[in-house]
Design a protein around this motif. Structure first.
Motif, PDB file in Angstrom:
ATOM      1  N   THR A  20     -42.245 -10.639  28.599  1.00  0.00           N
ATOM      2  CA  THR A  20     -42.599  -9.240  28.846  1.00  0.00           C
ATOM      3  C   THR A  20     -44.046  -9.138  29.312  1.00  0.00           C
ATOM      4  O   THR A  20     -44.370  -8.393  30.237  1.00  0.00           O
ATOM      5  CB  THR A  20     -42.394  -8.413  27.559  1.00  0.00           C
ATOM      6  OG1 THR A  20     -41.036  -8.536  27.152  1.00  0.00           O
ATOM      7  CG2 THR A  20     -42.729  -6.949  27.773  1.00  0.00           C
ATOM      8  N   LYS A  21     -44.890  -9.938  28.676  1.00  0.00           N
ATOM      9  CA  LYS A  21     -46.296  -9.968  29.077  1.00  0.00           C
ATOM     10  C   LYS A  21     -46.429 -10.467  30.522  1.00  0.00           C
ATOM     11  O   LYS A  21     -47.145  -9.890  31.336  1.00  0.00           O
ATOM     12  CB  LYS A  21     -47.049 -10.896  28.122  1.00  0.00           C
ATOM     13  CG  LYS A  21     -48.535 -10.960  28.338  1.00  0.00           C
ATOM     14  CD  LYS A  21     -49.115 -11.921  27.331  1.00  0.00           C
ATOM     15  CE  LYS A  21     -50.567 -12.238  27.598  1.00  0.00           C
ATOM     16  NZ  LYS A  21     -51.040 -13.309  26.714  1.00  0.00           N
TER      17      LYS A  21
ATOM     18  N   ASP B  66     -37.596 -23.557  20.447  1.00  0.00           N
ATOM     19  CA  ASP B  66     -37.735 -22.102  20.574  1.00  0.00           C
ATOM     20  C   ASP B  66     -36.518 -21.566  21.305  1.00  0.00           C
ATOM     21  O   ASP B  66     -36.000 -22.218  22.214  1.00  0.00           O
ATOM     22  CB  ASP B  66     -38.981 -21.753  21.402  1.00  0.00           C
ATOM     23  CG  ASP B  66     -40.211 -21.578  20.544  1.00  0.00           C
ATOM     24  OD1 ASP B  66     -40.092 -21.801  19.326  1.00  0.00           O
ATOM     25  OD2 ASP B  66     -41.275 -21.228  21.072  1.00  0.00           O
ATOM     26  N   ARG B  67     -36.063 -20.393  20.914  1.00  0.00           N
ATOM     27  CA  ARG B  67     -34.948 -19.783  21.637  1.00  0.00           C
ATOM     28  C   ARG B  67     -35.265 -18.360  22.084  1.00  0.00           C
ATOM     29  O   ARG B  67     -34.533 -17.758  22.824  1.00  0.00           O
ATOM     30  CB  ARG B  67     -33.675 -19.782  20.767  1.00  0.00           C
ATOM     31  CG  ARG B  67     -33.043 -21.152  20.602  1.00  0.00           C
ATOM     32  CD  ARG B  67     -32.484 -21.682  21.916  1.00  0.00           C
ATOM     33  NE  ARG B  67     -31.925 -23.012  21.776  1.00  0.00           N
ATOM     34  CZ  ARG B  67     -32.619 -24.139  21.886  1.00  0.00           C
ATOM     35  NH1 ARG B  67     -33.906 -24.087  22.172  1.00  0.00           N
ATOM     36  NH2 ARG B  67     -32.035 -25.300  21.741  1.00  0.00           N
ATOM     37  N   ASP B  68     -36.350 -17.808  21.594  1.00  0.00           N
ATOM     38  CA  ASP B  68     -36.681 -16.441  21.972  1.00  0.00           C
ATOM     39  C   ASP B  68     -37.996 -16.418  22.729  1.00  0.00           C
ATOM     40  O   ASP B  68     -39.037 -16.774  22.189  1.00  0.00           O
ATOM     41  CB  ASP B  68     -36.771 -15.554  20.731  1.00  0.00           C
ATOM     42  CG  ASP B  68     -36.626 -14.093  21.108  1.00  0.00           C
ATOM     43  OD1 ASP B  68     -35.596 -13.510  20.781  1.00  0.00           O
ATOM     44  OD2 ASP B  68     -37.541 -13.557  21.766  1.00  0.00           O
TER      45      ASP B  68
ATOM     46  N   ARG C 178     -38.899 -13.644  24.815  1.00  0.00           N
ATOM     47  CA  ARG C 178     -39.049 -12.346  25.463  1.00  0.00           C
ATOM     48  C   ARG C 178     -40.448 -11.753  25.334  1.00  0.00           C
ATOM     49  O   ARG C 178     -40.898 -11.040  26.222  1.00  0.00           O
ATOM     50  CB  ARG C 178     -37.987 -11.388  24.942  1.00  0.00           C
ATOM     51  CG  ARG C 178     -36.634 -11.716  25.558  1.00  0.00           C
ATOM     52  CD  ARG C 178     -35.563 -10.891  24.950  1.00  0.00           C
ATOM     53  NE  ARG C 178     -35.537 -11.127  23.512  1.00  0.00           N
ATOM     54  CZ  ARG C 178     -34.852 -10.397  22.662  1.00  0.00           C
ATOM     55  NH1 ARG C 178     -34.152  -9.387  23.085  1.00  0.00           N
ATOM     56  NH2 ARG C 178     -34.852 -10.689  21.384  1.00  0.00           N
ATOM     57  N   ALA C 179     -41.123 -12.044  24.217  1.00  0.00           N
ATOM     58  CA  ALA C 179     -42.455 -11.465  24.050  1.00  0.00           C
ATOM     59  C   ALA C 179     -43.381 -11.931  25.170  1.00  0.00           C
ATOM     60  O   ALA C 179     -43.998 -11.120  25.867  1.00  0.00           O
ATOM     61  CB  ALA C 179     -43.011 -11.848  22.696  1.00  0.00           C
ATOM     62  N   ALA C 180     -43.459 -13.256  25.354  1.00  0.00           N
ATOM     63  CA  ALA C 180     -44.339 -13.782  26.401  1.00  0.00           C
ATOM     64  C   ALA C 180     -43.834 -13.372  27.783  1.00  0.00           C
ATOM     65  O   ALA C 180     -44.626 -13.083  28.682  1.00  0.00           O
ATOM     66  CB  ALA C 180     -44.442 -15.291  26.288  1.00  0.00           C
TER      67      ALA C 180
ATOM     68  N   LYS D 236     -32.762 -17.246  31.545  1.00  0.00           N
ATOM     69  CA  LYS D 236     -31.783 -16.178  31.320  1.00  0.00           C
ATOM     70  C   LYS D 236     -32.488 -14.913  30.815  1.00  0.00           C
ATOM     71  O   LYS D 236     -32.260 -13.814  31.314  1.00  0.00           O
ATOM     72  CB  LYS D 236     -30.756 -16.666  30.301  1.00  0.00           C
ATOM     73  CG  LYS D 236     -29.589 -15.731  30.074  1.00  0.00           C
ATOM     74  CD  LYS D 236     -28.631 -16.412  29.091  1.00  0.00           C
ATOM     75  CE  LYS D 236     -27.753 -15.457  28.364  1.00  0.00           C
ATOM     76  NZ  LYS D 236     -26.664 -14.898  29.060  1.00  0.00           N
TER      77      LYS D 236
ATOM     78  N   GLU E 222     -32.992 -11.173  32.442  1.00  0.00           N
ATOM     79  CA  GLU E 222     -32.513 -10.001  31.703  1.00  0.00           C
ATOM     80  C   GLU E 222     -33.599  -8.931  31.586  1.00  0.00           C
ATOM     81  O   GLU E 222     -33.325  -7.743  31.555  1.00  0.00           O
ATOM     82  CB  GLU E 222     -32.054 -10.398  30.286  1.00  0.00           C
ATOM     83  CG  GLU E 222     -30.659 -10.999  30.245  1.00  0.00           C
ATOM     84  CD  GLU E 222     -30.305 -11.590  28.881  1.00  0.00           C
ATOM     85  OE1 GLU E 222     -29.197 -12.116  28.756  1.00  0.00           O
ATOM     86  OE2 GLU E 222     -31.142 -11.543  27.951  1.00  0.00           O
ATOM     87  N   LEU E 223     -34.859  -9.405  31.507  1.00  0.00           N
ATOM     88  CA  LEU E 223     -35.966  -8.462  31.420  1.00  0.00           C
ATOM     89  C   LEU E 223     -36.353  -7.907  32.787  1.00  0.00           C
ATOM     90  O   LEU E 223     -37.253  -7.088  32.897  1.00  0.00           O
ATOM     91  CB  LEU E 223     -37.190  -9.146  30.799  1.00  0.00           C
ATOM     92  CG  LEU E 223     -37.149  -9.359  29.289  1.00  0.00           C
ATOM     93  CD1 LEU E 223     -38.260 -10.276  28.846  1.00  0.00           C
ATOM     94  CD2 LEU E 223     -37.272  -8.024  28.566  1.00  0.00           C
TER      95      LEU E 223
ATOM     96  N   LYS F  94     -44.229 -10.357  32.837  1.00  0.00           N
ATOM     97  CA  LYS F  94     -43.702  -9.344  33.752  1.00  0.00           C
ATOM     98  C   LYS F  94     -44.793  -8.322  34.093  1.00  0.00           C
ATOM     99  O   LYS F  94     -44.934  -7.914  35.246  1.00  0.00           O
ATOM    100  CB  LYS F  94     -42.502  -8.637  33.104  1.00  0.00           C
ATOM    101  CG  LYS F  94     -41.769  -7.726  34.060  1.00  0.00           C
ATOM    102  CD  LYS F  94     -40.698  -6.924  33.345  1.00  0.00           C
ATOM    103  CE  LYS F  94     -40.047  -5.943  34.305  1.00  0.00           C
ATOM    104  NZ  LYS F  94     -39.236  -4.959  33.600  1.00  0.00           N
TER     105      LYS F  94
END
Lengths: 392, 293
Positions: A228-229, A220-222, A224-226, A252, A256-257, A231
């Motif tokens: 963001t949750k 996996d490389r992305d 952000r969805a999890a 990283k 960034e988020l 956060k």
């Protein structure tokens, strides 16, 4: 033309013979007069996928043997290492073990990975020669999964996978005063899942709550969805047991988020790629468990690090330290046993308590695992800094 | 609400990458009805070319991207000449299996030459800037990927609908033999198709490099597979379909991770795919053409 071909053929035949002869040459080194040396098998990964583990552990082990021999050896005899490359292949590890046993070794150091140790295990068990694994962390290395019985002749000097989870949970709860944690683990490996399970257990026992458990899979490389949750849940600690390939981009992206909470991990993080992928800044305020730190101020560790640097001109990593400890614990066992006998060595190893190793004080429990401390390392501007040593 | 908007941003930027890869897939399929499984690996080659251009030659990111696109265009044409052209008149399954073979060859030949370890894409090539819009985090790379995907799609659509080459492509797609009779060079048209498709893959590869700042020989497999699914979802062979399919995939994965459970991400995403294909087998944009007797 025809003569040319014959000459070519002759050259080829000679070439083949010379290779065969060279191959045989290696076998004659064992003709030492028996009695005044103790042979130690070193069956490690010097090529293949995990070559860096094997090479460092070998270097550590050979340093220990050199030091012991300089101090007069063990039981009045010198240690003689017999070093073989198992090419990071379990089958190869097995046939090398068989060859080493044939050369009357008293014990074998290595292999490094749990898989290669499993390959070597049946031979060692059958011939009743102890195997000391420097870094095989899977729980079933020393215990048979099916019967629950301890494998008599298999020992190790590293802590096992679940222990790291426990360690990080203690650190999060006690040192970081965290009460609300999120687990985001590598869900495609037993390693990640096992660590997450024990983290949760210890963390909740210490009065904390796990707000959510998320998972990612290898490659996996992305994330952000999890993330963001996560956060949105506003945790005060995030536990990310996994390997550096995924963890580095994960951290990283988390930073960034705008996630600032401390992030904890495990020895799978220990790679230079962590810093080059995630960057110095993103890694600040993140911590991971490891076997040892070369920055430890313990005099024994300082001495080891200096000796290692003097001999190899590089920093000893955890594998080097574990290789060193494997030899040292074997020597302790030989001294306790009073003679260089494999079966008596095994009995002595089972009784070892409070052995002072580079990677911590250890006592061998009934499942042949060392009960020992682990260290927590912190990333500070791209450098690994030792934070604390935690007793089990 | 803020979290939801953030998830939309996440989903769109992930979807843009899928869409970009899916464009190349769908284009090749549209013209010669071949699912080019090596597409993801051509993308990897593109990423590697740009990596070496950045690190060894010290070029900027735009030169690196152009180099990758040109190199991959040539490379794609070569692959078509060597591996696919001799099989053009054999069964489609033979061509498909060859495509898988080419894919494996590219992956393991790269490992053989450059080793299996990942390479770190230089961060200085594309300095990341974050725009905070009232708690929302939007990165310049998100915008870059999104805009590039849309622009490339428009260019592609223009080429296919409005240029002579595009006309030839559509003709070849419709009926190869009739196209030959009308004086269209089928070989040339297919070569151009592969050149454009591979250049798109290279562009996607460079963006993946920028995005996740690592490059490795197996990096094309998973995104390639997901993009293939996106292409099928939108209706394979249809350019806007690939675009929409990519965004649908990206948003779906993001929403499942964000509001369901990340452990079920792929299961739900692929479940929806199966569901859509059950209702509309030709994909969202696909036209239902009855089988002619």
């Amino acid at each position: 033309m025809r003569i040319g071909k014959r000459i070519a053929l002759l050259v080829m035949v000679l070439f083949v013979f010379s290779i065969a002869a060279a191959g045989c040459g290696g076998g004659t080194e064992t003709d030492d007069p028996a009695g005044d040396v103790i042979k130690v098998g070193v069956n490690v990964e010097l090529s293949g996928g995990t070559a860096s583990y094997g090479t460092n552990a070998r270097d550590g082990a050979l340093l220990a043997i050199e030091q012991i021999n300089k101090d007069g050896g063990v039981l009045g005899m010198q240690l003689k290492p017999i070093e073989r490359d198992n090419k990071s292949i379990a089958d190869e590890a097995m046939s090398i073990s068989a060859a080493l046993v044939g050369e009357n070794i008293v014990a074998q150091i290595g292999p490094l990975t749990s898989g290669d140790v499993a390959g070597s295990t049946p031979v060692m068990m059958e011939n009743k020669v102890p195997l000391i694994a420097p870094a095989a962390t899977a729980a079933n290395v020393t215990v048979d999964d099916k019967t629950g019985e301890t494998r008599d002749y298999i020992f190790r000097v590293c802590f096992i996978d679940p222990f790291q989870g426990t360690l990080m949970a203690k650190f999060a709860a006690e040192d970081m005063n965290a009460t609300k944690a999120v687990i985001y683990c590598d869900n495609s490996s037993d390693y990640g899942k096992g660590l997450a399970q024990y983290f949760e257990k210890t963390f909740t026992e210490n009065g904390g709550t796990i707000l959510a458990q998320e998972g990612f899979v290898k490659d996996d490389r992305d994330f952000r969805a999890a993330l963001t949750k996560i956060k949105g849940l506003n945790p005060d600690f995030i536990y990310v047991p996994g390997y550096y390939q995924e963890v580095a981009p994960l951290i990283k992206q988390a930073r960034e988020l705008g996630i600032t909470a401390p992030i904890g991990g495990c020895d799978g993080w220990d790679s230079p790629d962590m810093v080059s992928v995630a960057g110095n800044e993103a890694l600040n305020n993140s911590f991971f468990t490891n076997h040892y730190s070369s920055q430890d101020k313990d005099p024994q560790v300082v001495e080891f690090v200096e000796a290692f640097k003097a001999k190899y001109n590089k920093e000893p990593d955890a594998f080097a330290a574990l290789g060193y400890d494997s030899v040292q614990i074997m020597v302790q066992g030989l001294k306790d046993a009073g003679e260089a006998d494999s079966v008596k060595l095994k009995e002595a190893l089972e009784k070892i308590t409070d052995f002072a190793g580079i990677t911590g004080n250890m006592s061998i429990d009934e499942q042949h695992n060392p009960v020992k401390a682990g260290v927590i390392l912190e990333f500070k501007d791209g450098q690994q800094v030792m934070k604390t040593r935690i007793q089990p | 609400m803020l979290e939801f908007t953030q998830q939309i941003v996440n989903g769109l930027s992930l979807g843009a990458i899928y869409a970009l890869i899916a464009l190349g897939y769908t284009m090749v399929y549209g013209i010669i009805k071949l699912i080019n499984f090596a597409h993801g690996d051509i993308m990897m080659v593109g990423a590697l070319v740009s990596y070496f251009s950045l690190t060894l030659l010290g070029t900027n990111i735009f030169v690196a991207m152009a180099a990758a696109m040109i190199a991959c265009a040539v490379f794609g044409v070569l692959i078509e000449k060597i591996a696919y052209r001799p099989l053009r008149n054999s069964t489609r399954i033979a061509a498909l299996i060859t495509a898988i073979g080419v894919s494996l060859f590219l992956e393991y030949f790269t490992i053989f030459i450059f080793g299996p370890a990942q390479k770190v894409f230089p961060a200085s090539a594309f300095p990341i800037k974050a725009y905070a819009l009232g708690g929302l985090s939007v990165l310049n790379k998100d915008v870059f990927v999104f805009v590039s995907a849309v622009v490339l799609m428009i260019i592609l659509q223009y080429i296919i609908k409005w240029t002579k080459t595009g006309k030839a492509m559509r003709a070849v797609s419709l009926d190869q033999e009739a196209a030959v009779l009308m004086g269209i060079s089928v070989d040339k048209t297919i070569s151009i198709t592969f050149a454009i498709g591979s250049a798109l893959a290279a562009a996607a590869g460079v963006m993946l490099g920028i995005y996740y700042n690592t490059v490795n020989p197996l990096m094309g497999i998973i995104p390639g597979l997901k993009a293939f699914v996106a292409a099928v979802l939108g209706g394979i062979g249809i350019i806007p379909g690939a675009m929409v399919g990519g965004f649908v995939m990206g948003l779906l994965e993001t929403m499942v991770s964000g509001y369901g459970n990340s452990l079920y991400r792929d299961a739900v995403a692929f479940g929806v795919l199966i569901f859509i294909l059950l209702i509309k087998p030709s994909g969202i944009f696909g036209e239902d053409t009855g089988e002619k007797v």
